[in-house]
Design a protein around this motif. Structure first.
Motif, mmCIF file in Angstrom:
data_model
loop_
_atom_site.group_PDB
_atom_site.id
_atom_site.type_symbol
_atom_site.label_atom_id
_atom_site.label_comp_id
_atom_site.label_asym_id
_atom_site.label_seq_id
_atom_site.Cartn_x
_atom_site.Cartn_y
_atom_site.Cartn_z
ATOM 1 N N LEU A 146 -2.757 9.346 -6.406
ATOM 2 C CA LEU A 146 -1.717 9.250 -7.417
ATOM 3 C C LEU A 146 -2.332 8.709 -8.695
ATOM 4 N N GLN A 147 -2.187 9.435 -9.796
ATOM 5 C CA GLN A 147 -2.760 9.049 -11.071
ATOM 6 C C GLN A 147 -1.782 8.141 -11.826
ATOM 7 N N PRO B 83 1.072 10.643 -15.362
ATOM 8 C CA PRO B 83 0.896 11.952 -16.025
ATOM 9 C C PRO B 83 1.401 13.124 -15.200
ATOM 10 N N GLU B 84 1.264 13.072 -13.877
ATOM 11 C CA GLU B 84 1.696 14.192 -13.047
ATOM 12 C C GLU B 84 3.217 14.233 -12.919
ATOM 13 N N ILE C 207 -4.260 5.086 -4.918
ATOM 14 C CA ILE C 207 -3.831 5.019 -6.316
ATOM 15 C C ILE C 207 -5.074 4.944 -7.191
ATOM 16 N N GLU C 208 -5.157 5.830 -8.156
ATOM 17 C CA GLU C 208 -6.265 5.816 -9.110
ATOM 18 C C GLU C 208 -5.728 5.396 -10.477
ATOM 19 N N PHE C 209 -6.072 4.178 -10.872
ATOM 20 C CA PHE C 209 -5.682 3.673 -12.176
ATOM 21 C C PHE C 209 -6.768 4.025 -13.195
ATOM 22 N N THR C 210 -6.341 4.517 -14.348
ATOM 23 C CA THR C 210 -7.227 4.724 -15.488
ATOM 24 C C THR C 210 -6.725 3.811 -16.593
ATOM 25 N N LEU C 211 -7.580 2.900 -17.054
ATOM 26 C CA LEU C 211 -7.115 1.817 -17.913
ATOM 27 C C LEU C 211 -7.799 1.823 -19.270
#
Length: 412
Positions: free
Chosen positions: A143-144, A159-160, A177-181
């Motif tokens: 999950l993005q 975003p998805e 869970i993939e966090f982009t920070l």
């Protein structure tokens, strides 16, 4: 004045006990605190807890004996003990030196190996190899969640799913869970103790964090790095939900309405404290990429665009006057004073058309399939096992070339 009997009773209480009695309310308040670091709810946090406890245990092998010996020496060689051996000329013992140097050295070696291997296997950029101790990570896409540290609140973009929230995070359990920070102004630190370790969020940069929740519930998230006046209120609730509850949360968020576009983001970016949770049913798909590239403002050139133009040799004379007035400046908003480049902040104007920007961000978002590493046996960087002791090298070809050139067997 209290009655004489009460005064007499208070006077009978020993002074140290009276101090402890006065501190009782503090101890009761601390008793309500959750030990989330030592009682995690996610597999990554559980492995980090094991690493912490193992490292602490190794250090205790030295600390506890030293503390015990301090007490024993103080008692054994007290002034009143005339039975203790008195040797004022003693200055060296080989056995004693061997113990006090060898034992700490062995512990440091073990501690270094454990920490090096453990921290590399728990690299926040590394996709998860397991969702729990008994369940390997499936080939399901994580999950993005895109995270922006604002002054002084947290923005979460899905975003998805096309929704966004402020100071409120919901994720499904037993799913990676993939966090982009990133950050809008200063460096900050994103931390959910029950799920995974801390990770920095920095302006004009992206960092990654992979984590998972294995138990449903509400958990505390916070900024663990001081970032200014409103830092203490920069907290959020994390809701770990099952799949059905997470889908219901998404439906509720979409039904609440609201649009997070570039204008709304710039308004949200203004410093504010103790912000209540809010949600948005629609999000500009380019918003996070523009936040990373520092070009949310209309007409401002993105860093990726500037890098591409520089790679092509620059814009020549066309770029010398390609500036405009900056409609807002985050540093001045934070009270940092006049910008370094002058009293009137300016921006470099973009050359890209909307179509060019859309293509640029689409290329930036192109990702490779997730490759997961086998965690057993444990290896420092989770790299493939070398084919030979010199690494992945084509040894037959080297030997053949050496024989052809020198007619001798190479010495390895």
């Amino acid at each position: 004045m209290p009655p004489t009997g009460e005064v007499t009773a208070l006077m009978r209480i020993p002074f140290p006990l009276a101090r402890l009695t006065a501190l009782a309310p503090i101890f009761l308040a601390l008793g309500a605190c959750k030990m989330e670091v030592l009682k995690p709810s996610g597999y990554i946090a559980e492995r980090q807890k094991d690493l912490l406890l193992a490292s602490t245990g190794l250090m205790m092998l030295i600390i506890i004996p030293v503390m015990v010996l301090i007490v024993w020496f103080s008692w054994r060689y007290r002034a009143s003990n005339r039975q203790a051996t008195y040797a004022p000329d003693w200055d060296h013992s080989t056995k004693f030196e061997l113990v006090i140097w060898a034992a700490p050295l062995l512990i440091i070696i073990c501690l270094g190996a454990l920490t090096w291997v453990g921290t590399h296997l728990l690299d926040p950029f590394r996709p998860l190899d397991r969702l729990s101790a008994s369940e390997p990570a499936p080939d399901q896409k994580p999950l993005q969640v895109e995270v922006v540290a604002l002054d002084w609140k947290w923005l979460f973009i899905y975003p998805e799913q096309g929704v966004a929230t402020v100071n409120d995070l919901a994720v499904p359990v037993n799913r990676e869970i993939e966090f982009t920070l990133t950050s809008s102004t200063v460096m900050n630190a994103f931390y959910i103790p029950a799920m995974a370790g801390m990770i920095y969020a920095m302006p004009a940069m992206e960092t990654k964090l992979h984590g998972v929740f294995n138990e449903t519930g509400d958990y505390q998230g916070l900024a663990s790095h001081y970032s200014g006046h409103g830092f203490s209120g920069m907290r959020f609730k994390t809701h770990a939900l099952d799949e059905a509850a997470f889908d219901a949360w998404l439906d509720e968020t979409r039904a609440a309405g609201g649009t997070l576009d570039r204008a709304k983001y710039l308004e949200l970016e203004k410093p504010s404290e103790n912000v209540k949770p809010m949600s948005f049913a629609q999000v500009d798909p380019e918003l996070f990429d523009r936040a990373v590239n520092m070009c949310v403002e209309q007409g401002k050139m993105c860093m990726a665009e500037m890098a591409a133009l520089d790679k092509q040799g620059g814009t020549g004379l066309a770029g010398t006057m390609n500036t405009g007035a900056l409609t807002r400046d985050a540093s001045i908003r934070r009270g940092s004073g006049i910008a370094v480049l002058g009293s009137a902040p300016f921006q470099v104007n973009s050359f890209c058309t909307p179509e060019d920007s859309e293509k640029m961000f689409a290329e930036m978002r192109s990702t490779q399939p997730v490759t997961r590493n086998d965690p057993a046996p444990m290896r420092g960087l989770a790299l493939p096992r070398p084919d030979n002791r010199l690494g992945i090298i084509d040894m037959p070809r080297i030997i053949q070339d050496a024989r052809r050139d020198n007619a001798v067997e190479p010495k390895l």
